[in-house]
Design a protein around this motif. Structure first.
Motif, PDB file in Angstrom:
ATOM      1  N   UNK A 118      29.352  28.973  38.089  1.00 29.45           N
ATOM      2  CA  UNK A 118      29.850  28.266  36.912  1.00 29.45           C
ATOM      3  C   UNK A 118      29.820  29.173  35.690  1.00 29.45           C
ATOM      4  N   UNK A 119      28.742  29.957  35.565  1.00 35.09           N
ATOM      5  CA  UNK A 119      28.645  30.866  34.423  1.00 35.09           C
ATOM      6  C   UNK A 119      29.694  31.967  34.516  1.00 35.09           C
TER       7      UNK A 119
ATOM      8  N   UNK B 135      38.859  32.278  36.920  1.00 35.83           N
ATOM      9  CA  UNK B 135      37.957  31.196  36.505  1.00 35.83           C
ATOM     10  C   UNK B 135      38.124  29.985  37.411  1.00 35.83           C
ATOM     11  N   UNK B 136      39.363  29.689  37.776  1.00 35.81           N
ATOM     12  CA  UNK B 136      39.602  28.571  38.691  1.00 35.81           C
ATOM     13  C   UNK B 136      38.824  28.758  39.994  1.00 35.81           C
ATOM     14  N   UNK B 137      38.890  29.954  40.551  1.00 36.28           N
ATOM     15  CA  UNK B 137      38.189  30.223  41.806  1.00 36.28           C
ATOM     16  C   UNK B 137      36.676  30.133  41.628  1.00 36.28           C
ATOM     17  N   UNK B 138      36.177  30.624  40.505  1.00 34.23           N
ATOM     18  CA  UNK B 138      34.734  30.573  40.271  1.00 34.23           C
ATOM     19  C   UNK B 138      34.249  29.131  40.190  1.00 34.23           C
ATOM     20  N   UNK B 139      34.987  28.289  39.473  1.00 38.44           N
ATOM     21  CA  UNK B 139      34.589  26.883  39.382  1.00 38.44           C
ATOM     22  C   UNK B 139      34.750  26.179  40.727  1.00 38.44           C
ATOM     23  N   UNK B 140      35.798  26.525  41.463  1.00 38.19           N
ATOM     24  CA  UNK B 140      35.988  25.916  42.783  1.00 38.19           C
ATOM     25  C   UNK B 140      34.819  26.244  43.700  1.00 38.19           C
TER      26      UNK B 140
END
Length: 411
Positions: free
Chosen positions: A110-111, A125-130
Motif C-alpha cells: 500500500x505504501x 500504483x494500480x498493481x501495488x494496491x491490487x
C-alpha cells in the motif's frame, strides 16, 4: 461535471493526504527493483549474441531506486516519514525494501502504491494496491489509497468512479478501520458518488465528514453540489454562497451560483457569476458555443434527419422539441430528481408500453440548448453532442435505462 482538477486539491488538506507532483521519469515496474528484460531470461541465444555488441537502442535505460536510508528505523516507517515530508522517491525506495523483506505485508505494498501515485506512475500504483488488497482485502490504508487513485487522481470514467466507490465503501464498512480514516474514506466516496450522479449517496457521505470535521471545505463543496443535483436549490445556493471566499473552489462555486440564478431567470446576475468562473478558471469554464435558438433548432432537426431509418421510424409521431433549460416539473417527476444539467429528456412510456391518455402526444423528446452548449467547447463538438444526446433519448424511447445506455457508450 467531473471535477478532477479541483478535487485533487483535497490531497493537500493534511500531511497524510496524497499530493500529485509531476510524473517521474523512472520507468521500471513494481517497487523499482532492477530486473532483466524478459528476452534476456528466455532467449539465451539472443543474450549471447548481445555480448560485446553495441547497446541496443530499443532497450529502455534502467534507473534503479536509491538504497533505502531508514535512518535506524524500519523501512516501512521510513517510507511513511519520507512520504509525509514530500520525498516520494525516497518513500518508494523504502516501501520497496519493506515489500522485498516481507512480500506478504499488505501495508508495504500500500505504501508503494501511494508513493507511486504521488509520482504519477498510476499503472504501477494500480498493481501495488491490487497486490495489497489481494493479501488483505480489508486493509483500510490500501482501500483508501486505491479509492483515491481511481476516484480522484485518474481521469474520470464511470468504471473508475465505481471502483473508487467500492473501495471507499468497503473501508467505511470495516469495523477495524481506524477512526481517523473514516472522514477521508467518506469524502472520497462523496466525490465519486457525485461524479456518478448518485447525489443522495454523496450527500450522506458528506454528512459523515462534516459531523467529524465541520470546517472541511471539500466536504462542504460536495454537500453543496449534491444539494444542487437533488434540486434543493435554496439550500444549494446558501451552501455555495458560504464557499465564495474559498480560493481553491471559487471558480466552481461561481459557476454553480450562475446555474442557480439562471434557473430563476436572473440572467444578468447569472452571467456575472459565469464570467467570474471563467476569469478564475478559463480551462474549466470556457466560453460556451451557444447558438441562437433558431440555429439550435436547425441543428437538432439536422441530427434527427441523420438518424438511421429505423430510428426515424420509431420517432414518427414523437415530437423532438428544444428548450432553454429543464423545468422543475420535469426534474422532480423522478425520485431522486434528475440533474439540472441534463442535456435531454424523453417523456412518456417506452414504445413497448401503452400510453395512458393523459398527455397528447404521450411521448416526446426535448433537448436543452444552454446545458448542451456548456457541455462542449466548440460548435463541432456541440453538433456531435446533440447527435449523441438524441441517440440516448431514442434509447429511452425503445425501453433502455441509463445503465444500459452507459454500457453502450451513450451516457
Amino acid at each position: 461535471m467531473s471535477r478532477r482538477g479541483l478535487l485533487a486539491l483535497f490531497l493537500l488538506l493534511a500531511s497524510c493526504k496524497r499530493t500529485e507532483p509531476a510524473a517521474s521519469a523512472v520507468p521500471d515496474a513494481g517497487a523499482g527493483e532492477v530486473r532483466p528484460a524478459a528476452s534476456s531470461v528466455r532467449d539465451a541465444g539472443s543474450a549471447a549474441q548481445a555480448v560485446g555488441s553495441a547497446p541496443d537502442a530499443s532497450v529502455a535505460e534502467v534507473h534503479p531506486l536509491a538504497v533505502c536510508d531508514a535512518r535506524g528505523g524500519s523501512p516501512l516507517n521510513a517510507a511513511r516519514n519520507y512520504y509525509d515530508g514530500g520525498q516520494y522517491e525516497e518513500a518508494l525506495s523504502c516501501a520497496a525494501q519493506a515489500a522485498a523483506l516481507d512480500p506478504d505485508l499488505a501495508a508495504a505494498h500500500a505504501e508503494r502504491g501511494v508513493a507511486l501515485a504521488a509520482l504519477g506512475r498510476e499503472s504501477e500504483a494500480q498493481l501495488a494496491f491490487a497486490r495489497a488488497l489481494a493479501i488483505d482485502p480489508g486493509d483500510a490504508e490500501s482501500l483508501l489509497g486505491a479509492a483515491r487513485l481511481y476516484a480522484v487522481q485518474m481521469e474520470s470514467t464511470r468504471e473508475r468512479d465505481e471502483l473508487g466507490v467500492l473501495y471507499a465503501e468497503r473501508g467505511l464498512s470495516q469495523p477495524s478501520t481506524p477512526p481517523e480514516l473514516i472522514p477521508e474514506l467518506a469524502l472520497v466516496a462523496a466525490m465519486a458518488f457525485n461524479d456518478l450522479g448518485q447525489a443522495d449517496e454523496a450527500l450522506a457521505r458528506a454528512a459523515i465528514v462534516l459531523a467529524r470535521e465541520p470546517g472541511n471545505h471539500e466536504a462542504q463543496y460536495e454537500r453543496a453540489l449534491a444539494l444542487f443535483e437533488l434540486c434543493r436549490f435554496a439550500e444549494a445556493r446558501k451552501a455555495f454562497g458560504a464557499l465564495l471566499d474559498d480560493p481553491e473552489r471559487a471558480a466552481h462555486v461561481h459557476q454553480h451560483l450562475g446555474l442557480l440564478l439562471e434557473r430563476e431567470g436572473k440572467w444578468k446576475l447569472a452571467q456575472g457569476h459565469f464570467d467570474k468562473a471563467r476569469e478564475l478558471s478559463p480551462e474549466d469554464f470556457p466560453e460556451p458555443p451557444l447558438p441562437s435558438q433558431e440555429d439550435f433548432r436547425a441543428a437538432v432537426a439536422q441530427a434527427v434527419a441523420g438518424l438511421s431509418s429505423d430510428m426515424r421510424r420509431d420517432l414518427k409521431g414523437v415530437p423532438v422539441d428544444t428548450e432553454e433549460l429543464p423545468s422543475d416539473a420535469d426534474l422532480l417527476a423522478n425520485q431522486p430528481p434528475l440533474s439540472p444539467t441534463i442535456l435531454g429528456l424523453f417523456r412518456g412510456p417506452s414504445l413497448s408500453e401503452p400510453c395512458d391518455g393523459k398527455e397528447t402526444p404521450c411521448r416526446s423528446v426535448v433537448l436543452y440548448r444552454r446545458n448542451l452548449a456548456r457541455a462542449v467547447r466548440t460548435s463541432d463538438e456541440l453538433r456531435e453532442q446533440i447527435r449523441v444526446t438524441l441517440l440516448h433519448e431514442v434509447g429511452h424511447l425503445r425501453g433502455e435505462d441509463d445503465e444500459e445506455l452507459a454500457a453502450r457508450g451513450l451516457e
